[in-house]
Scaffold this motif. Structure first.
Motif, short mmCIF file in Angstrom:
data_model
loop_
_atom_site.label_atom_id
_atom_site.label_comp_id
_atom_site.label_asym_id
_atom_site.label_seq_id
_atom_site.Cartn_x
_atom_site.Cartn_y
_atom_site.Cartn_z
N THR A 1 67.18 16.57 25.79
CA THR A 1 67.99 15.96 26.86
C THR A 1 68.12 14.45 26.74
OG1 THR A 1 66.02 15.96 28.28
CG2 THR A 1 67.55 17.81 28.51
N ALA A 2 67.49 13.84 25.74
CA ALA A 2 67.76 12.42 25.48
C ALA A 2 69.18 12.27 24.95
CB ALA A 2 66.77 11.86 24.48
N TYR B 1 78.33 7.14 22.96
CA TYR B 1 76.95 6.84 23.32
C TYR B 1 76.11 6.77 22.05
CZ TYR B 1 78.07 7.96 28.18
OH TYR B 1 78.62 7.98 29.44
N ILE B 2 74.96 6.10 22.14
CA ILE B 2 74.05 6.02 21.01
C ILE B 2 72.63 6.32 21.46
CG2 ILE B 2 73.70 3.52 21.26
CD1 ILE B 2 73.49 3.41 18.16
N SER B 3 71.91 7.07 20.64
CA SER B 3 70.48 7.31 20.86
C SER B 3 69.76 6.96 19.57
CB SER B 3 70.23 8.78 21.23
OG SER B 3 68.84 9.05 21.27
N MET B 4 68.59 6.34 19.70
CA MET B 4 67.80 5.96 18.54
C MET B 4 66.43 6.61 18.63
SD MET B 4 68.78 1.93 18.44
CE MET B 4 70.51 1.42 18.51
N GLN C 1 67.86 8.18 11.98
CA GLN C 1 67.24 7.24 12.91
C GLN C 1 68.12 6.91 14.11
OE1 GLN C 1 63.94 6.10 12.78
NE2 GLN C 1 63.97 7.81 11.33
N PHE C 2 69.41 7.20 14.03
CA PHE C 2 70.26 7.03 15.20
C PHE C 2 71.39 8.06 15.17
CE2 PHE C 2 72.37 4.16 12.17
CZ PHE C 2 73.71 4.45 12.37
N ILE C 3 71.92 8.32 16.34
CA ILE C 3 73.02 9.25 16.51
C ILE C 3 74.04 8.62 17.46
CG2 ILE C 3 71.74 10.47 18.35
CD1 ILE C 3 73.26 13.01 17.60
N ILE C 4 75.32 8.68 17.09
CA ILE C 4 76.40 8.22 17.95
C ILE C 4 77.27 9.44 18.25
CG2 ILE C 4 78.37 6.66 18.22
CD1 ILE C 4 77.08 4.83 16.16
N PHE C 5 77.58 9.66 19.50
CA PHE C 5 78.31 10.85 19.90
C PHE C 5 79.18 10.55 21.12
CE2 PHE C 5 74.36 10.70 22.20
CZ PHE C 5 74.67 11.15 23.48
N THR C 6 80.04 11.48 21.46
CA THR C 6 80.86 11.34 22.67
C THR C 6 80.35 12.27 23.75
OG1 THR C 6 82.85 10.65 21.50
CG2 THR C 6 83.17 11.65 23.65
N SER C 7 80.34 11.77 24.96
CA SER C 7 80.00 12.59 26.13
C SER C 7 81.04 12.37 27.21
CB SER C 7 78.60 12.24 26.65
OG SER C 7 78.25 13.09 27.73
N TYR C 8 81.32 13.44 27.93
CA TYR C 8 82.29 13.37 29.03
C TYR C 8 81.64 13.87 30.30
CZ TYR C 8 86.16 14.71 32.04
OH TYR C 8 87.00 14.86 33.11
N GLY C 9 81.80 13.11 31.39
CA GLY C 9 81.32 13.55 32.69
C GLY C 9 80.04 12.89 33.14
N ARG C 10 79.50 11.93 32.38
CA ARG C 10 78.31 11.22 32.82
C ARG C 10 78.70 10.19 33.88
NH1 ARG C 10 73.89 10.65 27.99
NH2 ARG C 10 74.41 12.59 26.89
N TRP D 1 63.94 11.20 19.91
CA TRP D 1 65.18 10.59 20.39
C TRP D 1 64.94 9.92 21.74
CZ3 TRP D 1 68.68 9.93 16.90
CH2 TRP D 1 68.90 10.88 15.90
N GLN D 2 65.46 8.69 21.86
CA GLN D 2 65.37 7.95 23.10
C GLN D 2 66.61 8.19 23.95
OE1 GLN D 2 62.36 5.98 23.89
NE2 GLN D 2 62.01 7.60 22.38
#
Length: 320
Positions: free
Chosen positions: A196-197, A233-236, A214-223, A243-244
């Motif tokens: 859920t990070a 969005y980015i998580s590292m 070490q990092f992931i960039i993705f799209t999210s809709y509805g936050r 994942w943070q």
């Protein structure tokens, strides 16, 4: 966030196998149309992928209604001149989209509804095509457990061989999630959703994962902090490999859909697709003319989708 930037800088040597420096000019500090080569038109362009050595570009051209899409490509000659876009040698018959290179540049993964046999299309699966003797071969379906009777989209392949992709399975955290299929002993393990990070109670899709994971960039809709139809969005990962919580890349995002991220293998340039536009909602001072409307509606900023880019470092700094 300064600590995060330091961590990413420390990881830079892992990327040095990819000599993409100097392929294009210095990327802009703010989001700009990618006009280094002539690919943005009044049509719908999306899904940009630059090879590790900087000699090939693959991207998707989508029909206005999205019922057909195909992968285009360009190559760079010894003098540094890019070819005109043309349909990739393995594409053009069925809907193919979302190309992604392996870190060694020898394979290209993509999503397609092409049939396993016959001519009838199926659901979207992840496929792979290999380059041998400087030519792209015949695509191969990854099969189970990656592909199922439902759709799989947007592959991202890492140095370890691990595969990340988008799906809406029954075990999803919510509506649509980012999944990981670990590559172990020459085969993929059963895909599992990221925690859920990254995945939330709404939609997550189209993830680019760095080769070192070490990092992931993705799209999210509805936050709650989503500007519009979908934000990047980015998580590292922390030092323990966890994942943070993902952060909104606000510098990149608009009130329209922003999606399909890709970071060049030298980690200098961040590309993405956006449906932002320059169309007017009214003409109060002077009525619109027919010629004006035709020019606006057929121009590159008509909201159909274009490729944009920005300095990756600037995108990271904006999180401070």
């Amino acid at each position: 966030m300064k600590k995060t930037i330091t961590i990413l800088s420390f990881l830079l040597p892992a990327w040095l196998f990819a000599q993409t420096n100097g392929i294009f000019k210095t990327p802009p500090a703010t989001v700009s149309l990618f006009n280094e080569i002539d690919i943005n038109t009044g049509l719908r362009e999306r899904d940009f992928a630059l090879s590790p050595d900087g000699s090939e570009i693959f991207y998707t051209l989508q029909s206005p209604q999205g019922n057909f899409q195909t992968i285009l490509y360009l190559t760079k000659d010894s003098k540094g001149k890019w070819s005109e876009p043309e349909i990739a040698p393995f594409a053009g018959k069925y809907s193919d989209l979302e190309p992604a290179f392996t870190p060694d540049g020898k394979k290209l993964f993509f999503a397609s509804n092409r049939p396993l046999m016959g001519q009838n299309t199926k659901d979207f699966d992840i496929w792979c095509v290999e380059k041998k003797e400087n030519k792209w071969g015949k695509p191969i379906n990854l099969g189970e457990p990656v592909n199922t009777s439902t759709d799989e989209f947007y592959p991202s392949v890492t140095l370890s061989g691990n595969l990340y992709f988008t799906a809406a399975y029954n075990n999803a955290v919510s509506k649509e999630d980012i999944y990981l299929a670990v590559f172990e002993k020459g085969k993929y393990n059963t895909p599992v959703p990221l925690d859920t990070a990254v995945n939330s109670t709404t939609y997550e899709f189209n993830a680019f994962v760095s080769p070192d994971e070490q990092f992931i960039i993705f799209t999210s809709y509805g936050r709650t902090d989503d500007k519009g139809r979908g934000d990047l969005y980015i998580s590292m990962k922390d030092s323990g490999g966890k994942w943070q919580p993902a952060k909104n890349l606000a510098l990149l995002n608009s009130e329209k859909m922003d999606y399909c991220p890709f970071v060049s293998f030298d980690r200098k340039k961040l590309f993405f697709t956006s449906e932002r536009h320059a169309l007017k909602g009214s003409y109060p001072d002077k009525p619109a003319t027919f010629d004006e409307l035709v020019a606006n509606y057929s121009g590159s900023l008509n909201g159909g989708g274009n490729i944009y880019w920005i300095s990756f470092d600037e995108a990271i700094k904006s999180l401070n």
